[in-house]
Design an enzyme around this catalytic site. Structure first.
Site, PDB file in Angstrom:
ATOM      1  N   CYS A 127       7.625  64.967  29.534  1.00 13.07           N
ATOM      2  CA  CYS A 127       7.706  65.337  28.118  1.00 13.07           C
ATOM      3  C   CYS A 127       7.596  64.150  27.166  1.00 13.07           C
ATOM      4  O   CYS A 127       7.548  64.346  25.945  1.00 13.07           O
ATOM      5  CB  CYS A 127       8.995  66.103  27.852  1.00 13.07           C
ATOM      6  SG  CYS A 127       9.153  67.583  28.867  1.00 13.07           S
ATOM      7  N   HIS A 257      14.537  64.607  20.032  1.00 10.34           N
ATOM      8  CA  HIS A 257      13.900  65.444  21.048  1.00 10.34           C
ATOM      9  C   HIS A 257      14.294  66.906  20.825  1.00 10.34           C
ATOM     10  O   HIS A 257      13.446  67.785  20.846  1.00 10.34           O
ATOM     11  CB  HIS A 257      14.303  64.966  22.440  1.00 10.34           C
ATOM     12  CG  HIS A 257      13.486  65.565  23.532  1.00 10.34           C
ATOM     13  ND1 HIS A 257      12.135  65.329  23.661  1.00 10.34           N
ATOM     14  CD2 HIS A 257      13.828  66.400  24.549  1.00 10.34           C
ATOM     15  CE1 HIS A 257      11.674  65.993  24.719  1.00 10.34           C
ATOM     16  NE2 HIS A 257      12.672  66.640  25.271  1.00 10.34           N
ATOM     17  N   HIS A 293       8.869  73.998  22.813  1.00  7.69           N
ATOM     18  CA  HIS A 293       8.846  72.719  23.524  1.00  7.69           C
ATOM     19  C   HIS A 293       7.450  72.565  24.115  1.00  7.69           C
ATOM     20  O   HIS A 293       7.102  73.222  25.096  1.00  7.69           O
ATOM     21  CB  HIS A 293       9.906  72.703  24.619  1.00  7.69           C
ATOM     22  CG  HIS A 293      10.116  71.358  25.233  1.00  7.69           C
ATOM     23  ND1 HIS A 293       9.163  70.359  25.211  1.00  7.69           N
ATOM     24  CD2 HIS A 293      11.187  70.820  25.889  1.00  7.69           C
ATOM     25  CE1 HIS A 293       9.622  69.291  25.813  1.00  7.69           C
ATOM     26  NE2 HIS A 293      10.847  69.541  26.240  1.00  7.69           N
TER      27      HIS A 293
END
Length: 365
Positions: A127, A257, A293
């Site tokens: 990620c 995040h 996400h």
């Protein structure tokens, strides 16, 4: 490092300012997305205009082609310019859902079909891949290896990713609520973003901002679960500030995040408490409630969001955030945009495998 072009492709659209206005209005692109498989949640943030049954490899291409063209156009560059080096980040892209034929082939296809003269470099660090692609491009320019780099990340929704996150228990059964007292997991999305980096501008184009520091760390705690102490985030933030020659008091805004999982949100809360204490109070925002996400695209999308926040002097409300989790140390925008002071912007990404990256960005002078 100058940023002369940027563009994104998100669940809220692809027009840079139009998507930014939607974020400021609190809109979200999360909606029901059909699946033939049992999932913990049938909601996701899909890119508009892409058919649900589109081949995953082609989906990856279509997701990235639009913002790549747009970023180059804003920078006043042609794709065939021999000075360009494309650096691409992704988690697994379409690789989990198609026969293994090399994780880098989609990038080579993207470059050749758009007319880029050179084969791209590929980064796959879970990620944080989008942020790490930006970091690699900047390092190549600083080292004198490249003159102009087009950097970014692309990731798409696929059945394997949705099944994987359902099995891991990282997917929320309800909704993505970054830093909310009721947070219970993430929701997947797809997207892409690109930025054009160059060091010495000798062309008639107005810079959009600057990348002035990069910091990275890895906790090596496990394949998916991060170190619960938050020390890795602290190290990445401090390294980025050191590279930029700045301190915590210079930071006006942080794009966290903000995955909405209790573990990740708790880690960021601890890390920001340690890194900033009471010496400074930058505003923290997050975009995953709106974009989902987006895995390997996350860092590139969030770099664009930080630059827009610095440009406009305000950040959008965090979609899904109603009641701030206990103990969070810094201001969070709930329900409406929050103003920010002039200063430095940070983008923090946390990936599976312990990959943690922080980008330090400034608005154009």
């Amino acid at each position: 490092m100058l940023i002369t072009g940027m563009a994104w492709n998100t669940a809220l659209g692809a027009d840079t300012d139009g998507v930014w206005r939607a974020l400021l209005a609190g809109q979200s692109g999360v909606a029901p997305v059909a699946s033939a498989y049992p999932l913990r949640n049938d909601r996701a943030a899909a890119l508009p205009g892409l058919p649900a049954d589109l081949d995953p490899v082609r989906r990856q291409f279509e997701a990235g082609a639009k913002p790549l063209r747009a970023a180059l156009a804003e920078a006043g560059l042609e794709p065939a310019d021999p000075r360009l080096r494309l650096v691409l980040g992704t988690s697994y892209g379409a690789h989990l859902d198609v026969p293994p034929d090399g994780l880098d082939l989609w990038g080579a296809t993207l470059a050749s079909e758009l007319g880029l003269a050179r084969r791209p470099l590929m980064v796959s660090t879970a990620c944080s891949a989008g942020s790490d692609a930006i970091a690699v491009g900047a390092a190549l320019i600083d080292a004198g290896e490249e003159e102009i780099c087009v950097v970014g990340g692309v990731d798409v929704l696929t059945p394997a990713k949705r099944l994987g996150h359902s099995a891991l228990g990282t997917m929320s059964p309800t909704a993505l609520r970054s830093f909310d007292a009721a947070h219970d997991g993430t929701i997947l999305g797809e997207g892409a973003a690109f930025l054009v980096l160059e060091k010495d501008l000798d062309r008639r184009v107005r810079p959009l901002g600057r990348l002035i520091g990069v910091g990275a760390a890895n906790d090596a705690a496990g394949p998916t679960a991060p170190d619960p102490s938050g020390d890795t985030v602290v190290r990445a933030v401090r390294a980025a500030l050191a590279a930029a020659g700045r301190n915590t008091g210079d930071v006006a805004v942080i794009n966290a995040h903000g995955s909405g999982t209790p573990v990740n949100d708790d880690i960021e809360s601890l890390a920001f408490t340690t890194a900033f204490g009471e010496a400074a109070a930058p505003v923290v925002f997050a975009t995953k409630g709106a974009f989902g996400h987006t895995l390997g695209a996350t860092g590139a999308l969030e770099a664009v969001a930080v630059l827009l926040a610095l440009r406009d002097g305000r950040v959008p409300p965090i979609a899904g955030l109603e009641t701030v989790m206990p103990g969070f140390p810094l201001p969070l925008p709930t329900g409406a945009p929050l103003p920010i002071t002039a200063g430095l912007g940070l983008s923090v990404t946390i990936g599976f495998g312990g990959f943690t990256t922080c980008l330090a960005l400034e608005a154009a002078a």
